[in-house]
Scaffold this active site. Structure first.
Site, PDB file in Angstrom:
ATOM      1  N   ARG A  47      75.478  21.288  52.229  1.00 14.61           N
ATOM      2  CA  ARG A  47      76.455  20.729  51.292  1.00 14.61           C
ATOM      3  C   ARG A  47      77.729  21.565  51.277  1.00 14.61           C
ATOM      4  NH1 ARG A  47      73.317  19.374  45.917  1.00 14.61           N
ATOM      5  NH2 ARG A  47      71.572  19.750  47.300  1.00 14.61           N
ATOM      6  N   LYS A 207      50.789  17.226  47.630  1.00 18.65           N
ATOM      7  CA  LYS A 207      50.129  18.009  48.683  1.00 18.65           C
ATOM      8  C   LYS A 207      48.693  17.525  48.870  1.00 18.65           C
ATOM      9  CE  LYS A 207      53.058  22.035  47.751  1.00 18.65           C
ATOM     10  NZ  LYS A 207      53.199  23.199  46.866  1.00 18.65           N
TER      11      LYS A 207
HETATM   12  N1  HSE Z   1      57.060  24.573  44.126  1.00 19.75           N
HETATM   13  C1  HSE Z   1      55.991  24.822  45.039  1.00 19.75           C
HETATM   14  C2  HSE Z   1      55.000  25.788  44.424  1.00 19.75           C
HETATM   15  C3  HSE Z   1      56.444  25.429  46.333  1.00 19.75           C
HETATM   16  O1  HSE Z   1      55.231  26.302  43.340  1.00 19.75           O
HETATM   17  O2  HSE Z   1      53.962  26.015  45.047  1.00 19.75           O
HETATM   18  C4  HSE Z   1      56.912  24.422  47.302  1.00 19.75           C
HETATM   19  O3  HSE Z   1      55.934  23.482  47.578  1.00 19.75           O
END
Ligand code: HSE
Length: 437
Positions: A47, A207
């Site tokens: 950006r 995930k």
């Molecule tokens: N925000 C994620 C975590 C890291 O706290 O594991 C990136 O996936």
């Protein structure tokens, strides 16, 4: 070794993008020996190209429009590191449509819209690699997809959000409230200014969607994960769990049984002797059980520039080795051949069996325990552990217990009856217990 470098375009020069540039430079010789040719970042999009960054951008053409990198004829592989659904999806589709393989760390896009982008990649005859999308630097995708390919995978469970694990660890070790631990996590850069995605379990659910898909060969469907975050976990429950011999962790759990699969993210009591109980702070860990190999555990850094860059570069190495190869020989994105990926029934929470932790606020009067246990007994739920806490100051007394393994449906019926008892006050806490045996 042919000298011609493989040209890489990086979209997004944030923490991970800078890590990728640094690591490609620092480990250039090792990486070239592995690939057979050097990997060179020639194009990047950011950006604000002029912003000072912790990486060497000399020789890199940096532009503001990411689409020019996705479409750049002089780029062999595109790395997408901007996250979010759009425009990341359009950028990836543009790249694969031009026959460029893509590396992405974008769990939200893959979990929500992965079936579509993988189909676009197949049409383009290229792969999309995504090791960095789950558990940062831990090579969990490769381990499940390739290393465990001889197994029927029965279940996996993981600490796959470092922010939540940090907060829960602080609450455990320092007795902090959720709000104070969150504030510390934000101050240290572990939690975003708007932490919703992490603390409500959505990041972990994305995930888990990806892990379940490659473990069981089912299409990606983020909507099928039941998700509960950690905002209602109290230091009191953490302390009582500890008395019972457990730790509270935010787990992503995927299990496959005869009736269907369980896909769930929620705070969970795990025995203090289990591997997952020992994973503290921002670290991640995933346990996978295959029918041949048994339990396999992976552990490491699930976030951060260098750790995530490690996974991005592993993917770059794989894709670079396969450039020009017959795409039908590539490892399938979701571990199973696309025409063998099959939907599986996802069980509703009411049908899922586990042990439960229950804490009730109760008036300090005679007969409390016997009435509670009578209800549980009437529903054929046995109590494995029970604890009564004296009222402290102006507070009510507490009764906490752990049940035997029971279907949620049955536990819920008993719970409704217990909550109706006149001595039970508002403010009950109810969490699942997983023993991994
Ligand atoms: N925000 C994620 C975590 C890291 O706290 O594991 C990136 O996936």
């Amino acid at each position: 070794m042919s000298a011609a470098p493989i040209r890489v375009g990086v979209i997004g020069l944030g923490t991970v993008g800078q890590g990728v540039l640094r690591l490609l430079k620092d480990n250039a010789a090792e990486i070239a020996r592995r690939v057979g040719r050097p990997l060179l970042v020639t194009h990047a999009a950011a950006r604000d190209p002029a912003k000072p960054r912790d990486c060497d951008l000399s020789g890199v053409s940096v532009v503001t429009d990411p689409m020019t990198v996705a479409r750049e004829a002089d780029v062999d592989i595109v790395v997408e590191l901007i996250g979010g659904i759009s425009p990341a999806r359009e950028l990836i589709e543009a790249a694969v449509g031009r026959g460029k393989p893509v590396v992405t760390a974008n769990k939200a896009l893959l979990a929500e819209d992965g079936n579509r982008v993988f189909a676009a990649a197949r049409r383009g005859g290229v792969s999309i690699a995504f090791e960095a999308a789950v558990a940062g630097g831990i090579p969990v995708i490769k381990a499940i997809r390739e290393g465990l390919a001889g197994n029927r995978i029965e279940r996996l469970a993981g600490i796959i959000n470092g922010t939540c694990n940090y907060i829960l660890t602080q609450m455990q070790e320092k007795g902090q409230s959720f709000a104070d631990a969150l504030r510390d996590a934000q101050r240290l850069g572990y939690a975003e200014a708007d932490p919703t995605f992490d603390i409500e379990g959505l990041d972990a659910a994305h995930k888990l969607t990806i892990l379940a898909s490659i473990a069981f060969g089912m299409p990606l469907d983020a909507g099928s994960v039941t998700t509960e975050g950690i905002t209602r976990v109290t230091p009191q429950d953490i302390q009582i769990a500890q008395v019972f011999g457990y730790r509270i962790k935010l787990l992503g759990i995927a299990k496959r049984g005869d009736a269907g699969v369980e896909l769930r993210v929620h705070p969970t009591l795990v025995p203090e002797t289990s591997l997952l109980a020992k994973v503290d702070g921002v670290l991640n860990s995933v346990l996978v059980r295959g029918n041949a190999v048994g339990e396999v555990g992976l552990y490491g850094r699930g976030a951060g520039g260098d750790a995530t860059a490690s996974a991005v570069i592993a993917d770059l190495v794989d894709l670079a080795r396969g450039l020009g190869a017959d795409p039908s020989h590539a490892v399938p994105a979701l571990a199973f051949q696309p025409d063998a990926v099959q939907p599986l029934p996802v069980l509703p929470m009411s049908a899922i069996a586990s042990a439960f932790y229950l804490r009730l606020k109760v008036a300090d009067e005679a007969g409390v325990l016997s009435k509670l246990t009578a209800i549980l007994a009437a529903h054929e739920i046995s109590v494995e552990a029970i604890l009564q806490r004296e009222p402290q100051g102006n507070e009510d007394a507490h009764v906490a217990l752990i049940t035997s393994v029971v279907r949620q449906e049955r536990f819920d019926h008993a719970l409704v009856e217990m909550l109706r008892l006149p001595f039970v006050r508002e403010g009950a806490a109810c969490l699942r217990v997983e023993k991994f045996d």
